[in-house]
Design an enzyme around this catalytic site. Sequence first.
Site, PDB file in Angstrom:
ATOM      1  N   TYR A  22       2.633  -6.733   8.270  1.00 42.08           N
ATOM      2  CA  TYR A  22       1.667  -6.701   9.390  1.00 42.08           C
ATOM      3  C   TYR A  22       0.615  -7.815   9.265  1.00 42.08           C
ATOM      4  N   ASP A  42       9.126 -12.780   0.593  1.00 39.60           N
ATOM      5  CA  ASP A  42       9.128 -11.341   0.912  1.00 39.60           C
ATOM      6  C   ASP A  42      10.486 -10.763   0.524  1.00 39.60           C
ATOM      7  N   ASN A  43      10.507  -9.555   0.007  1.00 40.00           N
ATOM      8  CA  ASN A  43      11.798  -8.927  -0.311  1.00 40.00           C
ATOM      9  C   ASN A  43      12.215  -7.919   0.761  1.00 40.00           C
ATOM     10  N   ILE A  86       8.911 -10.290  -5.997  1.00 41.39           N
ATOM     11  CA  ILE A  86       8.017 -11.003  -6.917  1.00 41.39           C
ATOM     12  C   ILE A  86       7.939 -10.312  -8.284  1.00 41.39           C
ATOM     13  N   ARG A 111       1.444  -0.826   0.362  1.00 38.35           N
ATOM     14  CA  ARG A 111       0.036  -0.719   0.751  1.00 38.35           C
ATOM     15  C   ARG A 111      -0.382   0.625   1.363  1.00 38.35           C
ATOM     16  N   THR A 155      -8.799  -4.232  -1.593  1.00 36.85           N
ATOM     17  CA  THR A 155      -9.156  -3.234  -0.585  1.00 36.85           C
ATOM     18  C   THR A 155     -10.582  -2.738  -0.803  1.00 36.85           C
ATOM     19  N   SER A 190      -6.578   7.012  -4.437  1.00 36.59           N
ATOM     20  CA  SER A 190      -5.123   7.266  -4.335  1.00 36.59           C
ATOM     21  C   SER A 190      -4.469   6.371  -5.381  1.00 36.59           C
ATOM     22  N   TYR A 192      -2.271   4.284  -4.792  1.00 37.36           N
ATOM     23  CA  TYR A 192      -2.235   2.941  -4.191  1.00 37.36           C
ATOM     24  C   TYR A 192      -3.562   2.214  -4.413  1.00 37.36           C
ATOM     25  N   HIS A 193      -4.678   2.862  -4.003  1.00 41.44           N
ATOM     26  CA  HIS A 193      -5.969   2.178  -4.123  1.00 41.44           C
ATOM     27  C   HIS A 193      -6.238   1.814  -5.597  1.00 41.44           C
ATOM     28  N   LYS A 196      -4.845  -1.466  -6.810  1.00 42.78           N
ATOM     29  CA  LYS A 196      -5.658  -2.639  -6.467  1.00 42.78           C
ATOM     30  C   LYS A 196      -6.774  -2.847  -7.492  1.00 42.78           C
ATOM     31  N   ASN A 251      -5.366   2.433  14.852  1.00 42.29           N
ATOM     32  CA  ASN A 251      -4.062   2.170  15.466  1.00 42.29           C
ATOM     33  C   ASN A 251      -3.354   3.487  15.803  1.00 42.29           C
ATOM     34  N   ARG A 252      -3.429   4.441  14.878  1.00 39.12           N
ATOM     35  CA  ARG A 252      -2.801   5.746  15.126  1.00 39.12           C
ATOM     36  C   ARG A 252      -3.439   6.445  16.325  1.00 39.12           C
ATOM     37  N   THR A 264      -5.796  12.977  15.432  1.00 40.41           N
ATOM     38  CA  THR A 264      -5.706  13.665  14.135  1.00 40.41           C
ATOM     39  C   THR A 264      -6.879  13.284  13.228  1.00 40.41           C
TER      40      THR A 264
HETATM   41  P1  NAD Z   1       2.898  -4.377   5.055  1.00 39.33           P
HETATM   42  O1  NAD Z   1       3.562  -3.257   4.333  1.00 39.33           O
HETATM   43  O2  NAD Z   1       3.070  -4.494   6.524  1.00 39.33           O
HETATM   44  O3  NAD Z   1       3.371  -5.772   4.402  1.00 39.33           O
HETATM   45  C1  NAD Z   1       3.547  -5.965   3.030  1.00 39.33           C
HETATM   46  C2  NAD Z   1       4.737  -6.915   2.851  1.00 39.33           C
HETATM   47  O4  NAD Z   1       4.921  -7.181   1.454  1.00 39.33           O
HETATM   48  C3  NAD Z   1       6.040  -6.333   3.370  1.00 39.33           C
HETATM   49  O5  NAD Z   1       6.686  -7.242   4.237  1.00 39.33           O
HETATM   50  C4  NAD Z   1       6.854  -6.068   2.100  1.00 39.33           C
HETATM   51  O6  NAD Z   1       8.251  -6.209   2.319  1.00 39.33           O
HETATM   52  C5  NAD Z   1       6.297  -7.117   1.143  1.00 39.33           C
HETATM   53  N1  NAD Z   1       6.425  -6.756  -0.285  1.00 39.33           N
HETATM   54  C6  NAD Z   1       6.014  -5.609  -0.889  1.00 39.33           C
HETATM   55  N2  NAD Z   1       6.333  -5.633  -2.202  1.00 39.33           N
HETATM   56  C7  NAD Z   1       6.940  -6.830  -2.441  1.00 39.33           C
HETATM   57  C8  NAD Z   1       7.506  -7.433  -3.590  1.00 39.33           C
HETATM   58  N3  NAD Z   1       7.534  -6.821  -4.774  1.00 39.33           N
HETATM   59  N4  NAD Z   1       8.066  -8.676  -3.476  1.00 39.33           N
HETATM   60  C9  NAD Z   1       8.063  -9.319  -2.277  1.00 39.33           C
HETATM   61  N5  NAD Z   1       7.545  -8.785  -1.142  1.00 39.33           N
HETATM   62  C10 NAD Z   1       6.993  -7.551  -1.227  1.00 39.33           C
HETATM   63  O7  NAD Z   1       1.348  -4.331   4.658  1.00 39.33           O
HETATM   64  P2  NAD Z   1       0.087  -4.998   5.398  1.00 39.33           P
HETATM   65  O8  NAD Z   1      -0.549  -3.969   6.227  1.00 39.33           O
HETATM   66  O9  NAD Z   1       0.481  -6.290   5.986  1.00 39.33           O
HETATM   67  O10 NAD Z   1      -0.852  -5.254   4.147  1.00 39.33           O
HETATM   68  C11 NAD Z   1      -0.783  -6.487   3.453  1.00 39.33           C
HETATM   69  C12 NAD Z   1      -1.768  -6.484   2.303  1.00 39.33           C
HETATM   70  O11 NAD Z   1      -3.087  -6.303   2.801  1.00 39.33           O
HETATM   71  C13 NAD Z   1      -1.532  -5.380   1.285  1.00 39.33           C
HETATM   72  O12 NAD Z   1      -1.778  -5.870  -0.012  1.00 39.33           O
HETATM   73  C14 NAD Z   1      -2.564  -4.347   1.648  1.00 39.33           C
HETATM   74  O13 NAD Z   1      -2.929  -3.604   0.531  1.00 39.33           O
HETATM   75  C15 NAD Z   1      -3.705  -5.191   2.167  1.00 39.33           C
HETATM   76  N6  NAD Z   1      -4.539  -4.461   3.138  1.00 39.33           N
HETATM   77  C16 NAD Z   1      -4.001  -3.981   4.302  1.00 39.33           C
HETATM   78  C17 NAD Z   1      -4.813  -3.290   5.202  1.00 39.33           C
HETATM   79  C18 NAD Z   1      -4.301  -2.709   6.496  1.00 39.33           C
HETATM   80  O14 NAD Z   1      -5.070  -2.013   7.179  1.00 39.33           O
HETATM   81  N7  NAD Z   1      -3.075  -2.958   6.897  1.00 39.33           N
HETATM   82  C19 NAD Z   1      -6.176  -3.113   4.903  1.00 39.33           C
HETATM   83  C20 NAD Z   1      -6.682  -3.608   3.700  1.00 39.33           C
HETATM   84  C21 NAD Z   1      -5.850  -4.287   2.821  1.00 39.33           C
HETATM   85  N1  USQ Z   2      -7.761   9.342   8.720  1.00 40.18           N
HETATM   86  C1  USQ Z   2      -7.899  10.379   9.616  1.00 40.18           C
HETATM   87  N2  USQ Z   2      -6.883  10.573  10.496  1.00 40.18           N
HETATM   88  C2  USQ Z   2      -5.763   9.803  10.542  1.00 40.18           C
HETATM   89  C3  USQ Z   2      -5.644   8.735   9.632  1.00 40.18           C
HETATM   90  C4  USQ Z   2      -6.667   8.549   8.721  1.00 40.18           C
HETATM   91  O1  USQ Z   2      -8.892  11.100   9.618  1.00 40.18           O
HETATM   92  O2  USQ Z   2      -4.889  10.059  11.372  1.00 40.18           O
HETATM   93  C5  USQ Z   2      -8.849   9.065   7.753  1.00 40.18           C
HETATM   94  C6  USQ Z   2      -8.404   9.097   6.299  1.00 40.18           C
HETATM   95  O3  USQ Z   2      -8.485  10.390   5.760  1.00 40.18           O
HETATM   96  C7  USQ Z   2      -9.380   8.117   5.657  1.00 40.18           C
HETATM   97  C8  USQ Z   2      -9.657   7.114   6.767  1.00 40.18           C
HETATM   98  O4  USQ Z   2      -9.270   7.743   7.984  1.00 40.18           O
HETATM   99  O5  USQ Z   2     -10.573   8.753   5.355  1.00 40.18           O
HETATM  100  C9  USQ Z   2      -8.881   5.817   6.616  1.00 40.18           C
HETATM  101  O6  USQ Z   2      -7.511   6.116   6.464  1.00 40.18           O
HETATM  102  P1  USQ Z   2      -6.372   5.054   6.849  1.00 40.18           P
HETATM  103  O7  USQ Z   2      -5.035   5.711   6.703  1.00 40.18           O
HETATM  104  O8  USQ Z   2      -6.696   4.405   8.123  1.00 40.18           O
HETATM  105  O9  USQ Z   2      -6.604   3.930   5.720  1.00 40.18           O
HETATM  106  P2  USQ Z   2      -6.350   3.947   4.150  1.00 40.18           P
HETATM  107  O10 USQ Z   2      -5.471   5.028   3.705  1.00 40.18           O
HETATM  108  O11 USQ Z   2      -7.676   3.815   3.469  1.00 40.18           O
HETATM  109  O12 USQ Z   2      -5.520   2.615   3.943  1.00 40.18           O
HETATM  110  C10 USQ Z   2      -5.567   1.480   4.822  1.00 40.18           C
HETATM  111  C11 USQ Z   2      -4.420   0.565   4.448  1.00 40.18           C
HETATM  112  C12 USQ Z   2      -4.614   0.091   3.018  1.00 40.18           C
HETATM  113  C13 USQ Z   2      -5.979  -0.546   2.869  1.00 40.18           C
HETATM  114  C14 USQ Z   2      -7.099   0.394   3.327  1.00 40.18           C
HETATM  115  C15 USQ Z   2      -8.451  -0.288   3.405  1.00 40.18           C
HETATM  116  O13 USQ Z   2      -3.177   1.249   4.583  1.00 40.18           O
HETATM  117  O14 USQ Z   2      -3.582  -0.844   2.692  1.00 40.18           O
HETATM  118  O15 USQ Z   2      -6.196  -0.875   1.525  1.00 40.18           O
HETATM  119  O16 USQ Z   2      -6.809   0.807   4.684  1.00 40.18           O
HETATM  120  S1  USQ Z   2      -9.767   0.804   2.942  1.00 40.18           S
HETATM  121  O17 USQ Z   2      -9.691   1.996   3.759  1.00 40.18           O
HETATM  122  O18 USQ Z   2     -10.996   0.076   3.149  1.00 40.18           O
HETATM  123  O19 USQ Z   2      -9.550   1.135   1.542  1.00 40.18           O
END
Ligand code: NAD
Ligand code: USQ
Length: 404
Positions: A22, A42-43, A86, A111, A155, A190, A192-193, A196, A251-252, A264
């Site tokens: 994304y 990307d894989n 990677i 992520r 993050t 989490s 995930y977090h 990072k 977005n949701r 939700t």
């Molecule tokens: P995404 O899942 O859409 O994209 C991640 C991409 O990385 C995918 O295309 C996946 O195939 C690739 N990938 C994952 N593991 C890999 C590996 N081992 N080798 C090669 N490719 C690999 O995620 P996104 O929403 O685009 O997020 C991108 C980055 O930004 C992430 O690190 C995420 O933590 C960070 N981020 C995203 C958000 C958000 O709201 N989307 C917010 C804050 C931070």
């Molecule tokens: N939430 C709701 N309803 C929903 C979805 C989420 O109440 O339908 C709440 C969650 O409980 C949370 C907040 O909204 O308190 C944010 O949740 P989210 O799913 O939008 O975001 P999060 O899980 O934190 O993760 C996303 C990305 C992640 C990135 C992070 C940035 O998936 O890759 O690291 O946003 S941050 O939130 O600043 O850590």
Amino acid sequence: QQASDQSSSKPKKVMVIGGDGYCGWATALHLSNKGYEVAIVDNLVRRLFDHQLGLDSLTPITSIQDRIRRWKSLTGKTIQLFIGDICDFEFLSEAFKSFEPDAAVHFGEQRSAPYSMIDRSRAVYTQHNNVIGTLNVLFAIKEYSEECHLVKLGTMGEYGTPNIDIEEGFITITHNGRTDTLPYPKQASSFYHLSKVHDSHNIAFTCKAWGIRATDLNQGVVYGLRTDETAMHEELSNRFDYDGVFGTALNRFCVQAAVGHPLTVYGKGGQTRGYLDIRDTVQCVELAIANPAKPGEFRVFNQFTEQFSVNELAKLVTAAGAKLGLDVQTKSGPNPRVEAEEHYYNAKHTKLIELGLVPHLLSDSLLDSLLNFAVQYKDRVDTAQIMPSVSWKKMGAKPRTVSV
Ligand code: NAD
Ligand code: USQ
């Protein structure tokens, strides 16, 4: 700032790791458009997660090969493609040796917080994939491109929700009469977090030990669909996740409003986070690349433009929906996560503004257009994927199937 501003007359080469995702896809096109020479690594594992969990992007997306071919036919610009993992150091080494990047933007991680909380194997996968992948990138830079600037997506969730202001990476503390500037405390919520947090420590250490130059972009939650480049052709369209595993809050809510599903809000809805438009994600990354960290420097930027609570987002979407004739309801349910639902939140975010970021703040027109996209694609929505299906408390070692 553009590639041509750089002291070298050759275009800067940027490796976009995770460039099929994304944020990565939008950034790869943006940088290519701005004159950078771009390679995507990307894989495609993200597309595999969708297949495994039975999920799909709201918007139809074409293969990475078709995306790149379409970009070339529209603009004449080439994006190189390295398909591989990677975590496989041999593959990553070959990509580095062949492309010789000046900057590596690292988006390539698992992520989703809920994905990392499905079961033990997903928790382990997330931390292995993210921590080892980043370590390999650090080793590749050291071995093959010592000057390469690492721009790493972190993050805002690394900081958690402390009851004091959140600084940008570091905090100056006076303790027992002595003062030091130290990494800001991390309280991720989490697996995930937490991955990072581990990455940030490894990057900070290698900056000190090896003189790596790195920028950790602690990004907030991203919203939006279109950027100038992805809007150029339907085959360049970005993915848009709305499901309970990969979909993020705003977005949701837009998709839920479009299909008549109650919004939700988890728990009390006071959960406050930093948010930004995907058009600002691409701008921030470009700014970080154009103004690189110095050798040995570990910079941290908080990458978001506005703070909202989940309740505030629900109100905004309800009002925007009403203007389009949608009757949007909200249904607060039990929170599947373990997190504070009422808390203080005030995070600094000035460093990117100082570098020239001009934010796209959340506006009525953006909400209108997001809702309109959601309505346009509403026949593609699988409503069974909307409710959250992963519980922080119930996760266990037993493998779990998530989709219904
Ligand atoms: P995404 O899942 O859409 O994209 C991640 C991409 O990385 C995918 O295309 C996946 O195939 C690739 N990938 C994952 N593991 C890999 C590996 N081992 N080798 C090669 N490719 C690999 O995620 P996104 O929403 O685009 O997020 C991108 C980055 O930004 C992430 O690190 C995420 O933590 C960070 N981020 C995203 C958000 C958000 O709201 N989307 C917010 C804050 C931070
Ligand atoms: N939430 C709701 N309803 C929903 C979805 C989420 O109440 O339908 C709440 C969650 O409980 C949370 C907040 O909204 O308190 C944010 O949740 P989210 O799913 O939008 O975001 P999060 O899980 O934190 O993760 C996303 C990305 C992640 C990135 C992070 C940035 O998936 O890759 O690291 O946003 S941050 O939130 O600043 O850590």
